[in-house]
Design a protein around this motif. Structure first.
Motif, PDB file in Angstrom:
ATOM      1  N   TYR A   1       0.827  -1.202   0.000  1.00 32.25           N
ATOM      2  CA  TYR A   1       0.000   0.000   0.000  1.00 32.25           C
ATOM      3  C   TYR A   1       0.866   1.259   0.000  1.00 32.25           C
ATOM      4  O   TYR A   1       0.633   2.193  -0.776  1.00 32.25           O
ATOM      5  N   ASP A   2       1.885   1.273   0.869  1.00 29.84           N
ATOM      6  CA  ASP A   2       2.761   2.444   0.930  1.00 29.84           C
ATOM      7  C   ASP A   2       3.486   2.659  -0.395  1.00 29.84           C
ATOM      8  O   ASP A   2       3.668   3.794  -0.834  1.00 29.84           O
ATOM      9  N   ASN A   3       3.911   1.579  -1.043  1.00 30.40           N
ATOM     10  CA  ASN A   3       4.544   1.715  -2.356  1.00 30.40           C
ATOM     11  C   ASN A   3       3.590   2.362  -3.355  1.00 30.40           C
ATOM     12  O   ASN A   3       3.983   3.207  -4.163  1.00 30.40           O
ATOM     13  N   SER A   4       2.321   1.979  -3.296  1.00 28.38           N
ATOM     14  CA  SER A   4       1.341   2.502  -4.246  1.00 28.38           C
ATOM     15  C   SER A   4       1.047   3.984  -4.018  1.00 28.38           C
ATOM     16  O   SER A   4       0.616   4.687  -4.932  1.00 28.38           O
ATOM     17  N   LYS A   5       1.276   4.465  -2.794  1.00 23.30           N
ATOM     18  CA  LYS A   5       0.996   5.857  -2.446  1.00 23.30           C
ATOM     19  C   LYS A   5       2.242   6.736  -2.472  1.00 23.30           C
ATOM     20  O   LYS A   5       2.175   7.934  -2.131  1.00 23.30           O
ATOM     21  N   ALA A   6       3.365   6.176  -2.889  1.00 24.94           N
ATOM     22  CA  ALA A   6       4.650   6.879  -2.775  1.00 24.94           C
ATOM     23  C   ALA A   6       4.629   8.249  -3.445  1.00 24.94           C
ATOM     24  O   ALA A   6       5.047   9.254  -2.859  1.00 24.94           O
ATOM     25  N   ALA A   7       4.163   8.319  -4.664  1.00 29.33           N
ATOM     26  CA  ALA A   7       4.213   9.580  -5.415  1.00 29.33           C
ATOM     27  C   ALA A   7       3.381  10.674  -4.751  1.00 29.33           C
ATOM     28  O   ALA A   7       3.759  11.854  -4.764  1.00 29.33           O
ATOM     29  N   SER A   8       2.261  10.290  -4.150  1.00 24.72           N
ATOM     30  CA  SER A   8       1.363  11.293  -3.567  1.00 24.72           C
ATOM     31  C   SER A   8       1.861  11.841  -2.238  1.00 24.72           C
ATOM     32  O   SER A   8       1.303  12.792  -1.707  1.00 24.72           O
ATOM     33  N   ARG A   9       2.927  11.241  -1.699  1.00 20.87           N
ATOM     34  CA  ARG A   9       3.438  11.670  -0.394  1.00 20.87           C
ATOM     35  C   ARG A   9       4.745  12.446  -0.503  1.00 20.87           C
ATOM     36  O   ARG A   9       5.430  12.647   0.484  1.00 20.87           O
ATOM     37  N   ARG A  10       5.089  12.884  -1.704  1.00 19.78           N
ATOM     38  CA  ARG A  10       6.342  13.615  -1.906  1.00 19.78           C
ATOM     39  C   ARG A  10       6.076  15.088  -2.193  1.00 19.78           C
ATOM     40  O   ARG A  10       5.071  15.440  -2.805  1.00 19.78           O
ATOM     41  N   ASN A  11       7.023  15.919  -1.779  1.00 19.49           N
ATOM     42  CA  ASN A  11       7.014  17.341  -2.082  1.00 19.49           C
ATOM     43  C   ASN A  11       8.250  17.641  -2.915  1.00 19.49           C
ATOM     44  O   ASN A  11       9.350  17.799  -2.372  1.00 19.49           O
ATOM     45  N   PRO A  12       8.122  17.705  -4.240  1.00 16.39           N
ATOM     46  CA  PRO A  12       9.308  17.848  -5.113  1.00 16.39           C
ATOM     47  C   PRO A  12      10.070  19.153  -4.913  1.00 16.39           C
ATOM     48  O   PRO A  12      11.187  19.290  -5.390  1.00 16.39           O
ATOM     49  N   LEU A  13       9.475  20.098  -4.182  1.00 20.40           N
ATOM     50  CA  LEU A  13      10.140  21.381  -3.960  1.00 20.40           C
ATOM     51  C   LEU A  13      10.768  21.452  -2.576  1.00 20.40           C
ATOM     52  O   LEU A  13      11.231  22.512  -2.153  1.00 20.40           O
TER      53      LEU A  13
ATOM     54  N   SER B   1      13.175  15.755  -5.031  1.00 17.15           N
ATOM     55  CA  SER B   1      12.015  14.932  -5.368  1.00 17.15           C
ATOM     56  C   SER B   1      11.728  13.849  -4.343  1.00 17.15           C
ATOM     57  O   SER B   1      10.657  13.243  -4.362  1.00 17.15           O
ATOM     58  N   ASN B   2      12.663  13.596  -3.424  1.00 18.15           N
ATOM     59  CA  ASN B   2      12.453  12.574  -2.399  1.00 18.15           C
ATOM     60  C   ASN B   2      11.967  13.150  -1.065  1.00 18.15           C
ATOM     61  O   ASN B   2      11.853  12.424  -0.087  1.00 18.15           O
ATOM     62  N   THR B   3      11.696  14.437  -1.026  1.00 17.70           N
ATOM     63  CA  THR B   3      11.224  15.058   0.201  1.00 17.70           C
ATOM     64  C   THR B   3       9.809  14.576   0.518  1.00 17.70           C
ATOM     65  O   THR B   3       8.931  14.592  -0.343  1.00 17.70           O
TER      66      THR B   3
END
Length: 218
Positions: free
Chosen positions: A66-78, A83-85
């Motif tokens: 589940y966490d892998n599937s939500k990875a992109a939505s939990r990042r702040n690229p700024l 991009s890993n923030t």
């Protein structure tokens, strides 16, 4: 840590999970079919990445997917780490070296606990003849035929170093395409092993090679 506490760690977001539990688990993973990575009864591979064979409960494996599937939505690229923030309230999972999937602090704590318990959750096996490792050790597999017995953590490090091999070479260096970039040295886990690793990892390899005979089951 009490069992009740562990359950609390992995049930913080169960109502959000939509993947059926049985779809994420193969009974063979607990049935002795996977050599020295076979999990003890009740545990399955976590698979934060395909090579992640740390044994966890089926619930933790489901949380990981589940966490892998939500990875992109939990990042702040700024953010401060590019991009890993992680967004506020989330931290890197750190299930393996370089794991920057953003999870809750409780899930990261669970990952650290599972890593610490990894060696204790492997099924006992003597199916592999003279190469069988004693309890708590697994084949290193720097290459498929590398059956030096090491801790699960060292095996995980070995897999990671293999995956980073190309990025650590300087093809214009003194040793041609096998030249390591600054700060890295050849691993030398076996004759001809020119995978580039840190000096600390090479020392670990030498120590493991020296202890190889003592870690094989009689």
């Amino acid at each position: 840590m009490k069992l009740s506490s562990l359950k609390a760690l992995v049930t913080a977001a169960p109502t959000l999970l939509t993947v059926p539990l049985l779809a994420l688990w193969s009974p063979a993973q607990a049935a002795g079919d996977y050599g020295t990575d076979t999990c003890a009864a009740g545990y399955v591979w976590r698979e934060a990445i395909p090579s992640d064979h740390v044994c966890v409960t089926p619930q933790v494996r489901q949380q990981t997917a589940y966490d892998n599937s939500k990875a992109a939505s939990r990042r702040n690229p700024l953010g401060a780490y590019g991009s890993n923030t992680c967004i506020n309230g989330y931290v890197w999972r750190n299930a393996f070296n370089g794991d920057v999937v953003c999870v809750t602090p409780q899930v990261r704590q669970q990952a650290a606990y599972d890593n610490a318990q990894a060696a204790n959750r492997l099924a006992p096996t003597n199916l592999y003849g003279p190469d069988t490792c004693i309890s708590g050790y697994v084949w290193r597999e720097a290459i498929p035929s590398d059956h030096v017995c090491v801790t699960p953590q060292v095996r995980q490090q070995t897999t990671y170093d293999n995956s980073r091999a190309a990025s650590r070479r300087n093809p214009l260096g003194a040793y041609g395409p096998n030249t390591c970039v600054s700060g890295y040295v050849w691993r030398e886990a076996f004759d001809g092993d020119a995978v580039c690793v840190t000096p600390q990892v090479r020392q670990q390899v030498r120590d493991d090679n020296a202890q190889a005979a003592n870690r094989v089951a009689n």
